[in-house]
Structures are given as C-alpha cells and as structure tokens.
Design a protein around this motif. Structure first.
Motif, PDB file in Angstrom:
ATOM      1  N   ALA A  55      32.927  30.509  10.947  1.00 18.50           N
ATOM      2  CA  ALA A  55      31.353  30.912  11.418  1.00 18.50           C
ATOM      3  C   ALA A  55      31.460  32.123  12.153  1.00 18.50           C
ATOM      4  CB  ALA A  55      30.766  29.909  11.882  1.00 18.50           C
ATOM      5  N   SER A  56      32.460  32.453  13.034  1.00 18.72           N
ATOM      6  CA  SER A  56      32.546  33.502  13.893  1.00 18.72           C
ATOM      7  C   SER A  56      33.750  34.627  13.589  1.00 18.72           C
ATOM      8  CB  SER A  56      32.506  33.349  15.415  1.00 18.72           C
ATOM      9  OG  SER A  56      33.852  32.616  15.412  1.00 18.72           O
ATOM     10  N   MET A  57      34.285  34.207  12.465  1.00 16.93           N
ATOM     11  CA  MET A  57      35.275  35.094  11.746  1.00 16.93           C
ATOM     12  C   MET A  57      34.892  35.949  10.664  1.00 16.93           C
ATOM     13  SD  MET A  57      38.038  31.646  11.476  1.00 16.93           S
ATOM     14  CE  MET A  57      39.443  32.798  10.940  1.00 16.93           C
ATOM     15  N   THR A  58      35.824  36.958  10.430  1.00 16.33           N
ATOM     16  CA  THR A  58      35.787  37.906   9.501  1.00 16.33           C
ATOM     17  C   THR A  58      36.366  37.515   8.224  1.00 16.33           C
ATOM     18  OG1 THR A  58      37.566  39.416  10.124  1.00 16.33           O
ATOM     19  CG2 THR A  58      35.340  39.863  10.977  1.00 16.33           C
ATOM     20  N   LEU A  59      36.049  38.080   7.047  1.00 17.50           N
ATOM     21  CA  LEU A  59      36.710  37.897   5.920  1.00 17.50           C
ATOM     22  C   LEU A  59      38.492  38.216   5.994  1.00 17.50           C
ATOM     23  CD1 LEU A  59      37.512  37.326   2.652  1.00 17.50           C
ATOM     24  CD2 LEU A  59      36.874  39.730   2.325  1.00 17.50           C
ATOM     25  N   GLU A  60      38.808  39.227   6.720  1.00 15.53           N
ATOM     26  CA  GLU A  60      40.142  39.693   7.049  1.00 15.53           C
ATOM     27  C   GLU A  60      41.063  38.639   7.870  1.00 15.53           C
ATOM     28  OE1 GLU A  60      37.934  42.842   5.357  1.00 15.53           O
ATOM     29  OE2 GLU A  60      37.543  41.626   7.196  1.00 15.53           O
ATOM     30  N   GLU A  67      47.342  33.517   4.791  1.00 16.18           N
ATOM     31  CA  GLU A  67      48.509  34.132   4.528  1.00 16.18           C
ATOM     32  C   GLU A  67      49.814  33.677   5.391  1.00 16.18           C
ATOM     33  OE1 GLU A  67      50.078  38.604   2.950  1.00 16.18           O
ATOM     34  OE2 GLU A  67      48.328  38.515   4.310  1.00 16.18           O
ATOM     35  N   SER A  68      49.290  33.655   6.680  1.00 19.28           N
ATOM     36  CA  SER A  68      50.484  33.120   7.532  1.00 19.28           C
ATOM     37  C   SER A  68      50.774  31.624   7.431  1.00 19.28           C
ATOM     38  CB  SER A  68      49.912  33.455   8.915  1.00 19.28           C
ATOM     39  OG  SER A  68      50.735  32.886   9.932  1.00 19.28           O
ATOM     40  N   GLY A  88      28.627  31.005  -1.885  1.00 21.04           N
ATOM     41  CA  GLY A  88      29.594  30.480  -0.890  1.00 21.04           C
ATOM     42  C   GLY A  88      30.696  31.744  -0.283  1.00 21.04           C
ATOM     43  N   ALA A  89      30.275  32.792  -0.943  1.00 19.54           N
ATOM     44  CA  ALA A  89      31.089  34.081  -0.467  1.00 19.54           C
ATOM     45  C   ALA A  89      32.797  33.869  -1.228  1.00 19.54           C
ATOM     46  CB  ALA A  89      30.931  34.531   0.939  1.00 19.54           C
ATOM     47  N   ILE A  90      32.829  33.177  -1.826  1.00 19.48           N
ATOM     48  CA  ILE A  90      34.069  32.673  -2.295  1.00 19.48           C
ATOM     49  C   ILE A  90      34.900  33.703  -3.220  1.00 19.48           C
ATOM     50  CG2 ILE A  90      33.320  31.051  -4.418  1.00 19.48           C
ATOM     51  CD1 ILE A  90      35.422  29.285  -3.890  1.00 19.48           C
ATOM     52  N   GLN A  91      34.229  34.549  -3.839  1.00 20.56           N
ATOM     53  CA  GLN A  91      34.695  35.198  -4.884  1.00 20.56           C
ATOM     54  C   GLN A  91      35.709  36.366  -4.181  1.00 20.56           C
ATOM     55  OE1 GLN A  91      34.572  34.754  -8.268  1.00 20.56           O
ATOM     56  NE2 GLN A  91      36.372  35.796  -8.165  1.00 20.56           N
ATOM     57  N   GLU A  92      35.179  36.848  -3.153  1.00 26.53           N
ATOM     58  CA  GLU A  92      35.895  37.894  -2.439  1.00 26.53           C
ATOM     59  C   GLU A  92      37.261  37.480  -1.900  1.00 26.53           C
ATOM     60  OE1 GLU A  92      33.382  37.774   1.674  1.00 26.53           O
ATOM     61  OE2 GLU A  92      32.648  39.021   0.050  1.00 26.53           O
ATOM     62  N   GLN A  93      37.309  35.959  -1.518  1.00 28.44           N
ATOM     63  CA  GLN A  93      38.491  35.245  -0.985  1.00 28.44           C
ATOM     64  C   GLN A  93      39.468  35.138  -2.128  1.00 28.44           C
ATOM     65  OE1 GLN A  93      37.682  31.998   2.052  1.00 28.44           O
ATOM     66  NE2 GLN A  93      35.403  32.536   1.028  1.00 28.44           N
TER      67      GLN A  93
END
Length: 254
Positions: A55-60, A67-68, A88-93
């Motif tokens: 909730a408080s995180m950015t995409l990066e 990745e880690s 869901g803002a899933i496509q960018e992920q």
C-alpha cells in the motif's frame, strides 16, 4: 515457477481460489495490496514467510523485492484484491518482469462485482432485460477515454458495475441520468462478502441520499440496471419446450 500474481477475492478469506491459497501457504515472500486485501487471507502463510504491504510502496520497490527473492530462489506471491485483471495495476508489473526475464503465472480471483451480485441475490444477465455487463468507473484522478464516459456507456441501458466511484455518487447519478430513467434501480454494496458488509438499494433519484446516510464513501461497488428489479423471460436453458444438445423438447417444438 517462482512468481505468482494471485487474485485474493473480494474479502471473505474463503473466497480465494484453492490454487491461490496453496501458493500463499508455501510462499517464502508475500507482497499484498494492504489497502484492499483482507489480511486474514494471509493467515495460512507459513511461519517465517516474509510479508510486505504494498500500500505504501512504489512499483520499483515492489519489483526490487520480487527480483531479490527470485535471485535467492524463493517463491513469491504477489497478492491483489478481487481479480488482478480489473483495476489491479498489474500490467506494468507484468511488463517489468518480462523485461527482466522473470517468469510468472497469474491465478485469477473472484471480483467484487461478482460478490456484489451474490450479496444482492441477483443475476446480471436476465433474458429480455440485459445480456450485456459493463464494468467501468467514473473519471477521477485516473482519466477515462472520452468514448468510455459514463453517460455514453449508459446509452446501452445494459447491466453495469461501477468501480472506484462511490465517493462521487452524485456525479455518477448525473452521468447515468442522461440515458437511464430516473426510476432505474441502483444498488451500492460496500465491502461485499466482508463481515462488515453494508448495502443500500434505491433508484437514481434516491441513491445518493441513501449512500450519504449510510456513510459509504469508499471500498464500494455501484451496480445499476433493470436486472435489480424487473420482470424477465425464463431461460431457454431449462425451458421444457426448448431442445438442445443435452435435452429433447417435451413438446417437440424447437
């Protein structure tokens, strides 16, 4: 496979799919959309699982954790509310993981607009009433293409589920009223399937006041259309006078 996008369902932790729950049970790293996902969904996580609230995180930041974890051969569950394919803002992920060469799978979930129909005990696609379901939202901080403006979609008089818009209920009604009659039935269900679910039912004329009185201003689904309260024709599927591949007509007519 190390990364799974999971639709956690509308809220009731029993409405996640069996497949989705199996992944959460064995995941080493869980990243969940904490603003909407019921945290009880994560009660099955194994001891020691690394859990992050996005909730408080950015995409990066989300991608960095994924990745880690993959580099350390850990199983990752990326948990979204409802079904991740809807708002869901899933496509960018997805695109970022493809670019990084990280493989993944998507496990669908039960959307809140489906849980809303269940709560209201209604069917969206009634014969001779509506055979079309429109899933949309009112324009807010996220824009909507001009051809998808609510008043234009309302021209179809189809069954409609409106996401992310209850805080603008007066504007929703104004847009719908361009095409729908004032007595068109409309319902608002907040947190469908949660223990504290709340719902109000009215018409385009009355719903805004009812929503305000019920103090509903977020996490709610708006559904509108005659399917909520109207006469309809019986389905051909179970009609004794209708033949199909699995049943012969009782009267011989087609």
């Amino acid at each position: 496979m190390q990364v799974y996008f999971i639709g956690a369902g509308p809220g009731d932790p029993e409405l996640i799919t069996v497949k989705g729950q199996k992944i959460i049970k064995k995941a080493d790293v869980i990243i969940y959309a904490g603003s909407l996902v019921n945290p009880d969904v994560l009660n099955v996580a194994q001891d020691g699982a690394e859990i992050h609230n996005s909730a408080s995180m950015t995409l990066e930041e989300v991608l960095e954790i994924i990745e880690s974890a993959v580099a350390e051969d850990k199983l990752v569950a990326r948990v979204h509310t409802g079904d991740p394919s809807l708002y869901g803002a899933i496509q960018e992920q997805i695109d970022a993981l493809v670019e990084k060469g990280i493989d993944f799978k998507i496990i669908p979930g039960v959307s809140s607009f489906l849980a809303t129909a269940a709560s209201l005990k209604r069917e969206y696609t009634l014969p001779d009433v509506s055979q079309t379901m429109i899933v949309t939202r009112l324009e807010g901080r996220t824009s909507v293409p001009d051809k998808e403006k609510l008043h234009k979609l309302a021209q179809h008089n189809a069954s409609m589920a409106i996401f992310l818009s209850v805080h603008m209920i007066e504007d929703v009604v104004k847009e719908l009223a361009v095409e729908y009659p004032a007595d068109t039935p409309i319902a608002v269900v907040q947190k469908a399937s949660w223990p504290d679910e709340k719902k109000v039912i009215g018409t385009l004329e009355t719903i805004a006041a009812k929503v305000k009185k019920a103090e509903i201003d977020k996490t709610a689904m708006i559904v509108v259309g005659d399917f909520l309260d109207t006469e309809y024709s019986r389905s051909k599927l179970y009609d004794k006078d209708f033949s199909h591949e699995y049943r012969t007509s009782k009267t011989g007519s087609q």
